[in-house]
Design an enzyme around this catalytic site. Structure first.
Site, PDB file in Angstrom:
ATOM      1  N   ASP A   1       0.874  -1.191   0.000  1.00  0.00           N
ATOM      2  CA  ASP A   1       0.000   0.000   0.000  1.00  0.00           C
ATOM      3  C   ASP A   1       0.903   1.230   0.000  1.00  0.00           C
ATOM      4  O   ASP A   1       2.017   1.181   0.531  1.00  0.00           O
ATOM      5  CB  ASP A   1      -0.913   0.000   1.235  1.00  0.00           C
ATOM      6  CG  ASP A   1      -2.189   0.780   0.968  1.00  0.00           C
ATOM      7  OD1 ASP A   1      -3.263   0.173   0.953  1.00  0.00           O
ATOM      8  OD2 ASP A   1      -2.095   2.007   0.743  1.00  0.00           O
TER       9      ASP A   1
ATOM     10  N   LYS B   1      -1.566   3.983   7.009  1.00  0.00           N
ATOM     11  CA  LYS B   1      -2.265   2.692   7.017  1.00  0.00           C
ATOM     12  C   LYS B   1      -1.267   1.548   7.230  1.00  0.00           C
ATOM     13  O   LYS B   1      -1.515   0.628   8.018  1.00  0.00           O
ATOM     14  CB  LYS B   1      -2.959   2.516   5.676  1.00  0.00           C
ATOM     15  CG  LYS B   1      -4.158   1.644   5.746  1.00  0.00           C
ATOM     16  CD  LYS B   1      -4.944   1.838   4.489  1.00  0.00           C
ATOM     17  CE  LYS B   1      -6.120   0.913   4.465  1.00  0.00           C
ATOM     18  NZ  LYS B   1      -6.774   0.926   3.180  1.00  0.00           N
TER      19      LYS B   1
ATOM     20  N   PHE C   1     -16.239 -11.927  -4.509  1.00  0.00           N
ATOM     21  CA  PHE C   1     -17.677 -11.812  -4.234  1.00  0.00           C
ATOM     22  C   PHE C   1     -17.962 -11.608  -2.745  1.00  0.00           C
ATOM     23  O   PHE C   1     -19.073 -11.854  -2.286  1.00  0.00           O
ATOM     24  CB  PHE C   1     -18.404 -13.067  -4.725  1.00  0.00           C
ATOM     25  CG  PHE C   1     -18.241 -13.305  -6.203  1.00  0.00           C
ATOM     26  CD1 PHE C   1     -18.980 -12.571  -7.127  1.00  0.00           C
ATOM     27  CD2 PHE C   1     -17.325 -14.229  -6.681  1.00  0.00           C
ATOM     28  CE1 PHE C   1     -18.824 -12.766  -8.490  1.00  0.00           C
ATOM     29  CE2 PHE C   1     -17.161 -14.442  -8.047  1.00  0.00           C
ATOM     30  CZ  PHE C   1     -17.912 -13.709  -8.960  1.00  0.00           C
TER      31      PHE C   1
ATOM     32  N   GLY D   1     -36.903  -3.431   2.520  1.00  0.00           N
ATOM     33  CA  GLY D   1     -36.368  -2.492   3.505  1.00  0.00           C
ATOM     34  C   GLY D   1     -36.276  -1.088   2.962  1.00  0.00           C
ATOM     35  O   GLY D   1     -37.095  -0.673   2.135  1.00  0.00           O
TER      36      GLY D   1
ATOM     37  N   CYS E   1     -20.682  -1.266  -3.040  1.00  0.00           N
ATOM     38  CA  CYS E   1     -20.704  -2.100  -4.254  1.00  0.00           C
ATOM     39  C   CYS E   1     -21.953  -1.952  -5.107  1.00  0.00           C
ATOM     40  O   CYS E   1     -21.866  -1.531  -6.258  1.00  0.00           O
ATOM     41  CB  CYS E   1     -20.517  -3.562  -3.876  1.00  0.00           C
ATOM     42  SG  CYS E   1     -18.892  -3.870  -3.197  1.00  0.00           S
TER      43      CYS E   1
END
Ligand code: UDX
Length: 474
Positions: free
Chosen positions: A30, A35, A151, A272, A279
Site C-alpha cells: 500500500d 495505514k 464476491f 427495507g 458495491c
C-alpha cells in the site's frame, strides 16, 4: 506460493490475510504510510469478523506489509491488484489507480508472473492492463493477466473468501489459469476444511470450493452481472412490498411463497429502505455505463436504481404518516451502517434518511453498534446527537426509527422501549419485528410491505403518562 496483493482496502486486506491463512507467503502493498504503520503495529482498520484473528495469526510470519511495490513484485509469482475503483460523475469507473499500478508492475517484472485483477472492474479492463504493461516495457512472454473477481460481503468477508459459492478465474492461457487455481487449492481440494484451527464457516469438514474457468471478459461480466442481479432482486421485492401496502397483503407471506420456488430462492428478498454500500450502487451504475458504451440500452438497470432511491422517500413518507408534522420532532434512530455487521456507511440509506430528516427540522439522536465513529464525520458538528446504546437513543423520542438490520435491535425489550418513548411509535425500515408482537406490546408499528399497527389506546395512554411526568418534573 509467493503472493503479492496491491491495495489494502476491504478486498486486498481480506484476500491477503486469507491467502496467508491458506499457507502462502503474502506481501501486502500500500502507498498509504499511515495505514501501513497501523497494520504493522497490529491494528485492524476495518470492522470484520475473524480479520483481527487472521492478522494476529499471520502478521510478521506469512503476512508482510510494505510500501515497496517493486520489491513485492519481484518476490511474487502472482500479483493481485486490489486497488480502489471509485465511481466518476457519469457512473463510469475511475480506473486510474489500476492503470498506475499496472504501469509500476510492468517496470518491475523480471521472471514470469501472473497479474490478477481482483478489484471490481468493467469488461475490457484485462485487455487494457495487458496493453499498459506492454507500453511500459513488460516483456510479453513474462506475464499474463487474469481476472478473478471477489464476491465477498462486508461483515462476513473472511468466511465468504474461505467458503465461497464459487471461485471464478478468467484466463487466456492454461499456464496462467493453473497458477491462479494453485493459489486456491486448499479450498478447491478441501484440505483447508480439515484443519483443526480453520476459521469456522457455513459447511462441515467435507466441503470443496467450486472453481469456474472462464475467459477474462466473461469473468469481468460475471462480477457486474452478479451484483446487478442481486440489486435487482432487492428492488423487485421492495416494489412488491409497495404493492402489498397498497392492496393490503403481507410481504413476508408473499416472500415465503415466492422464495420457496427453488428457481427464485429465499435469499436477498428482504424488503427495507433499499440497498446501499460501496458495491451495489456503484456497480449497477458501472454496468449501465458499460452497456451504454457498448451501444446497448439496459433500461432494467435504471429501474432497479429508481426503485431503490424511491424506497428512501417511501420511508420518509411513513415517518410523516406516523407523526404528521416533522419540524421539531425528536427522533431516536437505530442504525447508521449500510447493513448489519459492518461499520461502513458508504451509500448508507440510513445516512441519507437522517440527512433528509434534519432538513425537515427534526432533532435526531442516533445509535449504531459499529458505525458511529464514521457517521460523526458525515454530519455537521452538533446536528446529530449520538447515544451510547439503543435505549438512550430513543429516550423521550417522539418515535423510534429502525434503519439498519442489526440483530441487537430485534432483541430490544419492547416494554422498556414503550416506557422510554414519548409517543409509542416505531417506524421499522428493516422489518425486524412481528407486527403482532408490537401490537401486544402496545406500540404503534409501521414497517415495510405489511399492515400498520395503530392503537389509539396505546397512543393516548403513553401520551398521558409522559404529560403527567412532564408536569411532575415542572
Ligand atoms: C455485495 C455482494 O453481496 C457481494 O457479493 C459483493 O462482493 C459486494 O457487494 P455487500 O455490499 O457487502 O456485498 O452487502 P450485501 O450483504 O450484499 O448487502 C448490500 C445491501 O443490500 C445492504 O444495504 C443490505 O442491507 C441490502 N439488502 C440485502 C437488502 O435490503 N435486502 C436483502 O435481502 C439483502
Amino acid at each position: 506460493m509467493k503472493i503479492g496483493v496491491v491495495g489494502s482496502g476491504y478486498v486486498g486486506l481480506v484476500a491477503g490475510a486469507c491467502f496467508a491463512e491458506l499457507g502462502h507467503d503474502v506481501c501486502l502493498v500500500d502507498n498509504d504510510r499511515d495505514k501501513l504503520a497501523a497494520l504493522q503495529a497490529g491494528e485492524c482498520p476495518i470492522h470484520e469478523e475473524f480479520l483481527p484473528e487472521l492478522l494476529q495469526r499471520h502478521r510478521g510470519k506469512r503476512l508482510h506489509f510494505t510500501g515497496n511495490l517493486v520489491d513485492a513484485v519481484r518476490k511474487s509469482q502472482i500479483i493481485f491488484i486490489a486497488v480502489g475503483t471509485p465511481p466518476k460523475d457519469d457512473g463510469d469507473v475511475d480506473l486510474s489507480y489500476v492503470e498506475s499500478v499496472a504501469a509500476d508492475i510492468a517496470g518491475a517484472i523480471d521472471t514470469y508472473k501472473v497479474i490478477v485483477e481482483k478489484s471490481t472492474v468493467p469488461v475490457y479492463t484485462n485487455t487494457w492492463v495487458r496493453r499498459i504493461m506492454l507500453l511500459n516495457g513488460a516483456p510479453p512472454e513474462l506475464f499474463d493477466v487474469a481476472s478473478n473477481p471477489e464476491f465477498l460481503r462486508e461483515g462476513s468477508a473472511v468466511a465468504d473468501f474461505l467458503y465461497p459459492d464459487r471461485i471464478v478465474v478468467g484466463a487466456q492461457t492454461a499456464r496462467c489459469f493453473a497458477l491462479v487455481a494453485e493459489a486456491y487449492r486448499p479450498l478447491t481440494d478441501g484440505s483447508y476444511y480439515e484443519k483443526s484451527d480453520m476459521i469456522p464457516g457455513p459447511v462441515d469438514g467435507h466441503f470443496k470450493a467450486r472453481l469456474i474457468e472462464t475467459s477474462t471478459k466473461s469473468a469481468e461480466l460475471i462480477k457486474h452481472a452478479s451484483n446487478a442481479f442481486l440489486a435487482m432482486k432487492i428492488s423487485f421485492v421492495n416494489a412488491v412490498a409497495s404493492m402489498c401496502e397498497v392492496v393490503g397483503a403481507d410481504v413476508e407471506q408473499v416472500c415465503e411463497g415466492i422464495g420457496s420456488d427453488s428457481r427464485i430462492g429465499r435469499r436477498f428478498l428482504r424488503p427495507g429502505v433499499g440497498y446501499g454500500g460501496s458495491c451495489f450502487p456503484k456497480d449497477l451504475l458501472a454496468f449501465r455505463a458499460v452497456a451504454r458504451e457498448s451501444g446497448l440500452h439496459f433500461g432494467l438497470l435504471d429501474e432497479v436504481a429508481r426503485v431503490n432511491e424511491d424506497q428512501r422517500h417511501r420511508f420518509l413518507r411513513k415517518v410523516k404518516k406516523a407523526l404528521w408534522t416533522l419540524k421539531g420532532k425528536k427522533l431516536g434512530v437505530l442504525g447508521l451502517a449500510f447493513k448489519n455487521g459492518t461499520d461502513d456507511i458508504r451509500e448508507s440509506p440510513a445516512i441519507a434518511i437522517v440527512k433528509s430528516l434534519l432538513k425537515e427540522g427534526c432533532r435526531v439522536t442516533a445509535y449504531d453498534p459499529a458505525a458511529m465513529k464514521r457517521a460523526k464525520e458525515e454530519f455537521p458538528a452538533g446536528s446529530v446527537k449520538f447515544a451510547s446504546d439503543a435505549y438512550e437513543a430513543i429516550d423521550g423520542a417522539d418515535a423510534c426509527l429502525i434503519l439498519t438490520e442489526w440483530e441487537d435491535f430485534s432483541a430490544l425489550d419492547l416494554r422498556r422501549m414503550k416506557q422510554l418513548l414519548r409517543y409509542p411509535i416505531v417506524v421499522d425500515g428493516r422489518n425486524l419485528f412481528k407486527p403482532a408482537l408490537m401490537e401486544a406490546a402496545g406500540l404503534n408499528y409501521y414497517s415495510v410491505g405489511r399492515a400498520d399497527v395503530v392503537s389509539t389506546r396505546a397512543t393516548v395512554t403513553s401520551f398521558m403518562k409522559h404529560a403527567i411526568e412532564e408536569d411532575e418534573a415542572a
